[in-house]
Design a protein around this motif. Structure first.
Motif, PDB file in Angstrom:
ATOM      1  N   UNK A  77     -27.813 -30.576  44.391  1.00 50.86           N
ATOM      2  CA  UNK A  77     -29.113 -31.032  44.899  1.00 50.86           C
ATOM      3  C   UNK A  77     -30.275 -30.178  44.421  1.00 50.86           C
ATOM      4  N   UNK A  78     -29.995 -29.021  43.827  1.00 46.53           N
ATOM      5  CA  UNK A  78     -31.075 -28.229  43.233  1.00 46.53           C
ATOM      6  C   UNK A  78     -31.819 -29.047  42.171  1.00 46.53           C
ATOM      7  N   UNK A  79     -31.073 -29.917  41.473  1.00 51.18           N
ATOM      8  CA  UNK A  79     -31.679 -30.730  40.416  1.00 51.18           C
ATOM      9  C   UNK A  79     -32.663 -31.720  41.023  1.00 51.18           C
ATOM     10  N   UNK A  80     -32.218 -32.472  42.016  1.00 49.76           N
ATOM     11  CA  UNK A  80     -33.090 -33.492  42.611  1.00 49.76           C
ATOM     12  C   UNK A  80     -34.246 -32.850  43.369  1.00 49.76           C
ATOM     13  N   UNK A  81     -34.002 -31.675  43.950  1.00 55.47           N
ATOM     14  CA  UNK A  81     -35.105 -30.970  44.632  1.00 55.47           C
ATOM     15  C   UNK A  81     -36.190 -30.584  43.621  1.00 55.47           C
ATOM     16  N   UNK A  82     -35.768 -30.107  42.461  1.00 54.17           N
ATOM     17  CA  UNK A  82     -36.731 -29.683  41.447  1.00 54.17           C
ATOM     18  C   UNK A  82     -37.516 -30.883  40.908  1.00 54.17           C
ATOM     19  N   UNK A  83     -36.810 -31.968  40.597  1.00 57.05           N
ATOM     20  CA  UNK A  83     -37.486 -33.133  40.029  1.00 57.05           C
ATOM     21  C   UNK A  83     -38.434 -33.764  41.038  1.00 57.05           C
TER      22      UNK A  83
ATOM     23  N   UNK B 239     -34.700 -23.712  33.537  1.00 50.90           N
ATOM     24  CA  UNK B 239     -33.848 -22.948  32.629  1.00 50.90           C
ATOM     25  C   UNK B 239     -32.630 -22.379  33.354  1.00 50.90           C
ATOM     26  N   UNK B 240     -32.834 -21.946  34.596  1.00 49.27           N
ATOM     27  CA  UNK B 240     -31.706 -21.438  35.386  1.00 49.27           C
ATOM     28  C   UNK B 240     -30.702 -22.559  35.665  1.00 49.27           C
ATOM     29  N   UNK B 241     -31.233 -23.751  36.021  1.00 44.34           N
ATOM     30  CA  UNK B 241     -30.364 -24.903  36.267  1.00 44.34           C
ATOM     31  C   UNK B 241     -29.602 -25.284  34.998  1.00 44.34           C
ATOM     32  N   UNK B 242     -30.296 -25.293  33.879  1.00 39.87           N
ATOM     33  CA  UNK B 242     -29.662 -25.691  32.629  1.00 39.87           C
ATOM     34  C   UNK B 242     -28.594 -24.684  32.219  1.00 39.87           C
ATOM     35  N   UNK B 243     -28.842 -23.433  32.469  1.00 40.45           N
ATOM     36  CA  UNK B 243     -27.847 -22.400  32.145  1.00 40.45           C
ATOM     37  C   UNK B 243     -26.590 -22.622  32.985  1.00 40.45           C
ATOM     38  N   UNK B 244     -26.795 -22.962  34.276  1.00 40.24           N
ATOM     39  CA  UNK B 244     -25.651 -23.231  35.156  1.00 40.24           C
ATOM     40  C   UNK B 244     -24.897 -24.482  34.701  1.00 40.24           C
ATOM     41  N   UNK B 245     -25.663 -25.514  34.349  1.00 39.64           N
ATOM     42  CA  UNK B 245     -25.074 -26.772  33.873  1.00 39.64           C
ATOM     43  C   UNK B 245     -24.290 -26.540  32.575  1.00 39.64           C
ATOM     44  N   UNK B 246     -24.860 -25.799  31.667  1.00 34.21           N
ATOM     45  CA  UNK B 246     -24.201 -25.535  30.383  1.00 34.21           C
ATOM     46  C   UNK B 246     -22.924 -24.734  30.578  1.00 34.21           C
ATOM     47  N   UNK B 247     -22.992 -23.739  31.451  1.00 35.90           N
ATOM     48  CA  UNK B 247     -21.801 -22.928  31.727  1.00 35.90           C
ATOM     49  C   UNK B 247     -20.699 -23.800  32.324  1.00 35.90           C
ATOM     50  N   UNK B 248     -21.096 -24.736  33.197  1.00 40.48           N
ATOM     51  CA  UNK B 248     -20.141 -25.656  33.827  1.00 40.48           C
ATOM     52  C   UNK B 248     -19.494 -26.560  32.778  1.00 40.48           C
TER      53      UNK B 248
END
Length: 852
Positions: free
Chosen positions: A41-47, A88-97
């Motif tokens: 939900x961090x993604x939808x909260x940010x958008x 960028x923090x979200x994308x780093x987490x997504x990429x690591x996943x």
């Protein structure tokens, strides 16, 4: 003066203008196209923080939202350091996943289902079956299982529910715009949209192929709304569970036969093939045909190979719920398969019949799945037992409890269904590693260390959010459809966050018994109208458009909700979907479930409630029979007092009223000076500690791996070695045994003459001699002594003991057993002969039985 028409209608041409994203925002687009955001939900909260009004207008669809953002807004957020830091923090987490290889120590899976509930914006689900499938893909992604899934992309999906002024359900079908969804159209080697062709009888059906990325799992969706198809065939994937029986047949043909062809075209091969319900059963027909063509196997050999790598999960507790087709319809679409398989038409039809040779019997997809899958399971412990009885006629000669049919109880994807406040509390309290070991009570027991005030605060906060959601979402539609604005305003104002709120949300089938609560309206009115102890009920759910009984229940509930004594106390919310479910299962205090036992195969809405500190009040059916713990919820007994269902309903309704009046309402309102009930909070803690951990998809997936996937993968790999040498050995043995079976003569059965005066503790010498001189057999036969008696409960108890083969003259086989009597009572007994081979996974795999 005009004497003729001097204008015409606009001639529109379609063009898609692609979004142009400022540098750095491509990451946002990439995340939006993966359904990973549905449980992060961090993604939808940010958008949504960029433009909350637009986010709401776009229905929480991140792809559409990004497309509709003005370029000026995009430039502003690209220049916003705080926003870009979070992105960028979200994308780093997504990429690591995402950037990990699948686990090599777990089998790879191909999963087939008619529906998937991943997000409310992707309308390819109707209810529990689809939600379960969507949750399962998410969990497979989280557990890094090598899984691929196949389904349909329905143009109109399942219907949107509307209501007339008098409460009649309206089914509204709204076309989806695929280009605005988190989907990618699969292309060919030249970069053009893939035109996937599936051979139907006498013609080709053309399919678009779409990819929905669910975290690490790829979900491929077939879509027949293709310009090269006839209007008739473009509608194959128009609606989920829509159309007539022929369209259903076409859908199941496309899912099964087309699904396997698609994976082959994409170069995808997995170790285990999992049918989520019988709709996908025909995958095994296509897989066998491929093996016969590509590996030059005979039919019986191909059947062995396919069986050894196939699992069929049944979600239906009654025979009438399984799809069965008339022979003429099967012949229309499957006429080429007997030739491809090297068998006769009657032999093919018999694979889908409980009674081979009965030409009046329809072709059952579930029976076909059972005959072509080594493993079969129900979706709760009780449903496993129900399924054993339901499928027992397929394997005659064995009792239901002896069936290989097993179970895995359904679960829910905790990261999707636990509200953000609860996930934050769990991580803070249990530590960061709990999410990888969700079934471990070592973690969940830490909930007892959380203060009562914090638990109550979260619960009240979620309840207030639910009420605000209802007020915002339903005000306009109620004013439009239900008339009398003053009454609508009154209802919305009466929604009370301090009241005990009880939720009921599910498909409105008659067996769900939504009507139970309304059996005695006077008594119900007294319960909801106590000024000091207010109680409110929130109902939601859809009835199938063809289910008049279910639609009648909805209409009746709405009628009751408009009675003066229930206004604002009984509320019906239309169009139950994932978005509403998330609000409801985290916002009410109690989740009510009242099915007719044992017709609830599992049920998962109550499990979702568990993840959010919501207490269950349910019949002991489905998952709740396993989940219920005293002091952590409430249960209606599973035992029947009356065979007459009407009388049983009246008794169950009276029990519901009594438990509400004497247990549930008083417990909720036993509030202390701080404004909450310590006893109620303890129920919540007990529920989270003792129930919730055991009903997640993490536990469910672990069970599938332990009970089915691993042994299927191991056995199928064993059979395929050395160019299928073991397969040929097993088939040769089966064919020899089948040819010999009727030539085996029961020569002599030896039992003590005084067996009818036997006493407990005595030993009975038993012996059986077979004449096998006409068969060439020297082994491979088993003999059992079988006794049965009626228990005090009326159930039949079976006792079996296998005799031991001993040395015998040539042409004979002899079996002996010294059987010690352990129980007293009246029994009847018999002997049972069966084929015996250590290479068989279970006896149902080669179901020859002779009683004597």
């Amino acid at each position: 003066m005009k004497t003729k028409l001097c204008t015409n209608q606009p001639q529109w041409s379609a063009v898609t203008v692609q979004s142009k994203l400022p540098a750095g925002l491509e990451k946002m687009q990439e995340i939006a196209h993966n359904y990973w955001w549905t449980w992060n939900t961090d993604v939808t909260d940010l958008l949504s923080s960029v433009d909350e009004k637009l986010w709401t207008a776009c229905g929480g669809n991140p792809v559409l939202f990004i497309e509709r953002l003005a370029y000026q807004q995009l430039e502003e957020i690209a220049a916003d350091e705080a926003f870009m830091k979070k992105l960028n923090e979200l994308y780093a987490r997504f990429s690591q996943y995402m950037n990990v290889t699948p686990r090599a120590d777990r089998p790879s899976i191909a999963y087939f289902s008619m529906e998937y509930g991943i997000s409310e914006i992707l309308k390819i689900y109707s209810g529990g079956l689809g939600i379960l499938a969507g949750d399962y893909l998410k969990e497979a992604s989280d557990c890094n299982i090598d899984m691929v899934a196949v389904g349909f992309l329905y143009r109109e999906g399942y219907f949107t529910q509307g209501l007339t002024m008098d409460g009649q359900q309206i089914a509204i079908y709204e076309p989806q715009n695929f280009s605005t969804l988190p989907l990618t159209q699969v292309t060919d080697k030249d970069g053009a949209p893939m035109n996937f062709e599936v051979e139907f009888p006498g013609y080709i059906v053309h399919c678009n192929v779409w990819l929905a990325e669910v975290g690490r799992v790829k979900l491929y969706l077939l879509d027949t709304d293709h310009p090269q198809n006839s209007d008739y065939d473009r509608h194959i994937t128009a609606q989920l569970y829509g159309g007539d029986w022929e369209n259903r047949m076409k859908q199941e043909y496309l899912l099964g036969v087309g699904g396997i062809k698609l994976l082959k075209a994409l170069g995808i091969k997995k170790q285990v093939y999992h049918c989520n319900e019988g709709h996908a059963a025909l995958i095994n027909a296509e897989r066998m045909a491929d093996l016969i063509q590509d590996e030059k196997l005979a039919f019986n050999e191909a059947l062995e190979v396919v069986r050894a790598s196939s699992l069929y999960t049944c979600h239906t507790p009654v025979p009438a719920g399984h799809d069965s087709f008339e022979e003429g319809l099967i012949r229309k679409y499957m006429d080429s398969f007997p030739g491809r398989l090297g068998i006769s038409w009657d032999e093919f039809m018999d694979l889908g019949r409980e009674n081979p040779g009965n030409h009046d019997e329809k072709f059952s997809m579930s029976v076909f799945a059972c005959n072509c899958c080594q493993e079969v399971n129900g979706v709760s412990r009780l449903h496993g037992e129900v399924s054993q009885k339901m499928f027992a006629p397929i394997w005659k000669g064995y009792f239901p409890e002896e069936m290989h049919v097993s179970y895995v109880t359904n679960g829910v994807h905790l990261p999707t269904w636990a509200a953000p406040e609860w996930k934050a509390l769990y991580t803070r309290t249990f530590g960061p590693d709990w999410i990888y070991d969700q079934s471990n009570e070592k973690y969940s027991n830490m909930i007892y260390s959380v203060s009562d005030e914090e638990i109550w605060s979260i619960r009240q906060g979620r309840k207030k959010q639910l009420i605000e959601y209802i007020r915002e979402k339903y005000r306009s539609s109620w004013l439009q459809n239900q008339g009398d604005p003053s009454r609508i305003v009154s209802i919305l104002e009466k929604m009370n966050p301090n009241a005990l709120i009880i939720g009921f949300g599910r498909r409105f089938a008659t067996y769900k018994r939504a009507h139970l609560l309304f059996t005695d309206l006077d008594r119900l009115a007294r319960i909801v109208n106590k000024e000091k102890y207010p109680v409110q009920f929130v109902f939601t759910g859809k009835a199938h458009p063809a289910d008049g009984g279910g639609q009648g229940l909805i209409k009746r509930i709405i009628e009751i909700s408009r009675m003066p004594q229930f206004q604002g106390k009984i509320i019906f919310l239309e169009n139950y979907d994932i978005a509403l479910a998330k609000r409801l299962i985290s916002g009410v205090d109690v989740w009510l479930n009242t099915p007719t036992r044992p017709l609830e195969a599992s049920g998962t809405s109550g499990q979702k409630a568990e993840m959010n500190g919501v207490l269950n009040f349910s019949v002991l059916d489905g998952w709740w029979l396993e989940g219920y713990k005293p002091g952590a919820g409430w249960a209606l007994t599973e035992k029947r007092t009356y065979q007459n269902q009407q009388y049983q309903d009246q008794l169950d309704a009276a029990t519901i009223y009594s438990m509400l009046e004497n247990e549930i309402v008083p417990l909720y309102y036993a509030k202390n000076s701080k404004g909450y009930s310590p006893e109620w909070v303890m129920y919540i803690k007990n529920s989270i500690a003792k129930i919730a951990p055991h009903f997640t998809t993490k536990r469910m997936l672990d069970d599938y791996i332990d009970r089915f996937y691993t042994k299927l993968a191991d056995r199928s790999e064993h059979l395929a070695r050395n160019n299928y040498a073991k397969v040929r050995e097993i088939v040769a043995w089966k064919e020899k045994m089948a040819a010999a079976w009727d030539k085996i003569v029961i020569e002599k059965v030896e039992i003590p003459e005084d067996i009818y005066q036997a006493k407990v503790g005595e030993t009975l010498p038993l012996a059986v001699t077979l004449d096998v001189s006409q068969t060439g057999l020297t082994s491979g036969i088993g003999i059992e002594f079988v006794a049965e008696r009626q228990k005090l409960t009326g159930e039949i108890e079976h006792i079996t003991a296998e005799l031991n083969q001993v040395q015998a003259p040539t042409g004979k086989m002899r079996f002996e057993l010294s059987y010690r009597l352990k129980k007293a009572g009246q029994f009847q007994f018999s002997f049972r002969m069966f084929p015996k081979n250590a290479d068989l996974p279970h006896r149902m795999d080669f179901c020859y039985v002779r009683w004597f």
